[in-house]
Design an enzyme around this catalytic site. Structure first.
Site, short mmCIF file in Angstrom:
data_model
loop_
_atom_site.label_atom_id
_atom_site.label_comp_id
_atom_site.label_asym_id
_atom_site.label_seq_id
_atom_site.Cartn_x
_atom_site.Cartn_y
_atom_site.Cartn_z
N GLY A 56 -57.29 34.64 -45.46
CA GLY A 56 -58.27 34.93 -47.06
C GLY A 56 -57.68 34.82 -47.66
N ALA A 57 -56.51 34.11 -47.23
CA ALA A 57 -55.39 34.21 -48.82
C ALA A 57 -55.59 32.86 -49.70
CB ALA A 57 -53.96 34.21 -48.30
N GLY B 152 -58.56 35.42 -54.82
CA GLY B 152 -59.15 37.07 -54.17
C GLY B 152 -58.14 37.80 -53.90
N ILE B 153 -58.95 39.22 -53.02
CA ILE B 153 -57.82 40.05 -53.02
C ILE B 153 -56.84 39.58 -51.81
CG2 ILE B 153 -58.02 42.39 -51.09
CD1 ILE B 153 -60.97 43.13 -52.02
N TYR C 174 -73.78 42.66 -44.49
CA TYR C 174 -72.31 42.81 -44.36
C TYR C 174 -72.13 44.69 -44.38
CZ TYR C 174 -68.44 42.98 -47.54
OH TYR C 174 -67.67 43.48 -48.01
N1 LIG Z 1 -64.84 41.92 -53.49
C1 LIG Z 1 -65.04 43.35 -53.41
O1 LIG Z 1 -66.40 43.89 -53.98
C2 LIG Z 1 -64.82 43.92 -52.07
C3 LIG Z 1 -65.22 44.86 -51.80
C4 LIG Z 1 -64.75 45.94 -50.64
C5 LIG Z 1 -64.14 44.97 -49.52
N2 LIG Z 1 -63.31 43.35 -49.84
C6 LIG Z 1 -63.75 42.94 -49.01
O2 LIG Z 1 -62.05 42.54 -48.93
C7 LIG Z 1 -62.04 41.24 -48.32
C8 LIG Z 1 -62.05 40.13 -49.43
O3 LIG Z 1 -62.68 39.70 -50.27
P1 LIG Z 1 -62.49 39.21 -51.95
O4 LIG Z 1 -63.40 40.01 -52.31
O5 LIG Z 1 -61.18 38.80 -51.73
O6 LIG Z 1 -63.59 37.87 -51.52
P2 LIG Z 1 -63.69 37.03 -51.91
O7 LIG Z 1 -62.85 36.10 -53.49
O8 LIG Z 1 -64.22 35.49 -51.51
O9 LIG Z 1 -62.14 35.46 -50.59
C9 LIG Z 1 -62.50 35.52 -49.01
C10 LIG Z 1 -61.48 34.83 -48.99
O10 LIG Z 1 -61.49 34.88 -47.33
C11 LIG Z 1 -62.26 33.25 -47.16
N3 LIG Z 1 -62.49 32.85 -46.85
C12 LIG Z 1 -64.24 32.92 -46.44
N4 LIG Z 1 -65.05 32.62 -45.68
C13 LIG Z 1 -64.31 32.12 -44.93
C14 LIG Z 1 -64.39 31.29 -43.19
N5 LIG Z 1 -65.64 31.68 -42.74
N6 LIG Z 1 -63.16 31.47 -42.66
C15 LIG Z 1 -61.85 31.74 -43.18
N7 LIG Z 1 -61.58 32.02 -44.33
C16 LIG Z 1 -63.03 32.36 -45.52
C17 LIG Z 1 -61.75 32.51 -48.72
O11 LIG Z 1 -61.14 31.26 -48.08
P3 LIG Z 1 -61.98 30.18 -48.23
O12 LIG Z 1 -63.03 29.59 -49.14
O13 LIG Z 1 -60.43 28.61 -49.06
O14 LIG Z 1 -61.71 29.46 -46.62
C18 LIG Z 1 -60.98 33.08 -49.24
O15 LIG Z 1 -59.54 33.13 -49.10
C19 LIG Z 1 -63.49 40.85 -47.74
O16 LIG Z 1 -63.14 41.50 -46.49
C20 LIG Z 1 -64.18 41.87 -48.19
O17 LIG Z 1 -65.37 42.54 -47.32
C21 LIG Z 1 -64.27 42.96 -50.95
#
Ligand SMILES: NC(=O)c1ccc[n+]([C@@H]2O[C@H](COP(=O)([O-])OP(=O)(O)OC[C@H]3O[C@@H](n4cnc5c(N)ncnc54)[C@H](OP(=O)(O)O)[C@@H]3O)[C@@H](O)[C@H]2O)c1
Length: 212
Positions: free
Chosen positions: A13-14, A17-18, A118
Site C-alpha cells: 500500500g505504498a 497514505g500511511i 472492516y
Molecule cells: N486512515 C485511517 O484512518 C486508518 C486507521 C486505522 C488503520 N488504518 C489502516 O492503515 C492501512 C493503510 O490505510 P491508509 O489510511 O493509508 O489508506 P489509503 O490512503 O486508502 O491507502 C491504501 C493503500 O493500499 C493500497 N491498496 C488499496 N487497495 C488495494 C488492493 N486491492 N490491492 C493492492 N493494494 C491496494 C492503495 O494503493 P492503490 O490504490 O494504488 O492500489 C494505497 O497505497 C490500512 O491497513 C488501514 O486499514 C487506516
C-alpha cells in the site's frame, strides 16, 4: 535505525497514505524499499521525490493488486508475512521484523454498520500478529512481529470508503484533528529502533481528541 541501513523492506500500500509515508521514512533511513500497490505510477513519483531529496536509500516500485477487503486486509497480510519469513530463513536473516498495519478497529467494535466487516478483518490482524509472534518464538528465531493500531488517520481512506458520498467523506475529518500518516511512519521507526531484546506487540494510537 543504523542497523537497518542498506537492508530491504517490503511496504504494501505504498502509493498513498500511511504506506507511502512509511516507505519514504525507510528510504530516508537508508533502506532499499520495495513499495507495492496498484497505482505503480504514484510510487514511481514518490521514488523520484526521495531521490531529489537526497535520501540515502532507494524506493523500487512494484505492482500488486488484491480483490476485496478480506483479500487485502487478511489474505495478503498473511501471505506477505509467510513469504517474508521464508525469504528471511533462506537468507539466514534472524533479526528481521514483520509489522502489520492494524487499526483501533482491531480492538473494539464501533456502532457504525459501514465498518463492521472492516472491523472483523482487523480483529483477524490482532489474532494473526500475536499468533505470528508465538510461532516465531517457537521456531527460536529472533524475528519480531508487531502490529500498529491507529485510530483515525487523515489519508485517502475515508474518500475511498465513501467514494459515492464525498460530503460524508470530508465530514469524517472535520470533527477533530486526526492523526497524520507521518505519525504512523514514526511509530514504525520507533518499533524498528527498539533494542533486540524488546518485542513490541502492538501500538494503539489515537488523535488526542479521539474518544473511542
Ligand atoms: N486512515 C485511517 O484512518 C486508518 C486507521 C486505522 C488503520 N488504518 C489502516 O492503515 C492501512 C493503510 O490505510 P491508509 O489510511 O493509508 O489508506 P489509503 O490512503 O486508502 O491507502 C491504501 C493503500 O493500499 C493500497 N491498496 C488499496 N487497495 C488495494 C488492493 N486491492 N490491492 C493492492 N493494494 C491496494 C492503495 O494503493 P492503490 O490504490 O494504488 O492500489 C494505497 O497505497 C490500512 O491497513 C488501514 O486499514 C487506516
Amino acid at each position: 535505525m543504523d542497523r537497518w541501513k542498506g537492508r530491504t523492506a517490503l511496504v504494501t500500500g505504498a502509493s498513498v497514505g500511511i504506506g507511502a509515508a512509511i516507505a519514504k521514512e525507510l528510504v530516508r533511513f537508508g533502506m532499499t524499499v520495495l513499495g507495492c500497490a496498484r497505482n505503480v505510477e504514484k510510487i514511481q513519483k514518490l521514488a523520484a521525490e526521495c531521490q531529489s531529496a537526497g535520501y540515502p536509500g532507494v524506493l523500487i516500485p512494484l505492482k500488486c493488486g488484491w480483490k476485496n477487503m478480506l483479500d487485502v486486509n487478511v489474505l495478503a497480510l498473511s501471505i506477505c508475512a509467510r513469504e517474508a519469513y521464508q525469504s528471511m530463513k533462506e537468507r539466514s536473516v534472524d533479526d528481521g521484523h514483520i509489522i502489520n498495519l492494524n487499526s483501533m478497529c482491531g480492538h473494539r467494535i464501533l456502532p457504525n454498520a459501514d465498518i463492521h466487516f472492516y472491523t472483523a478483518t482487523k480483529y483477524a490482524v490482532t489474532a494473526l500478529t500475536e499468533g505470528l509472534r508465538q510461532e516465531l518464538r517457537e521456531a527460536k528465531t529472533h524475528i519480531r512481529a508487531t502490529c500498529i493500531s491507529p485510530g483515525l488517520v487523515e489519508t485517502e481512506f475515508a474518500p475511498r470508503l465513501y467514494s459515492q458520498d464525498p460530503v460524508k467523506a470530508a465530514n469524517i475529518y472535520s470533527h477533530y484533528k486526526a492523526l497524520e500518516a507521518i505519525d504512523i511512519a514514526n511509530a514504525v521507526v520507533y518499533v524498528l529502533s527498539a533494542p533486540p531484546h524488546v518485542q513490541i506487540g502492538d501500538i494503539q494510537m489515537r488523535s488526542s481528541e479521539q474518544v473511542t
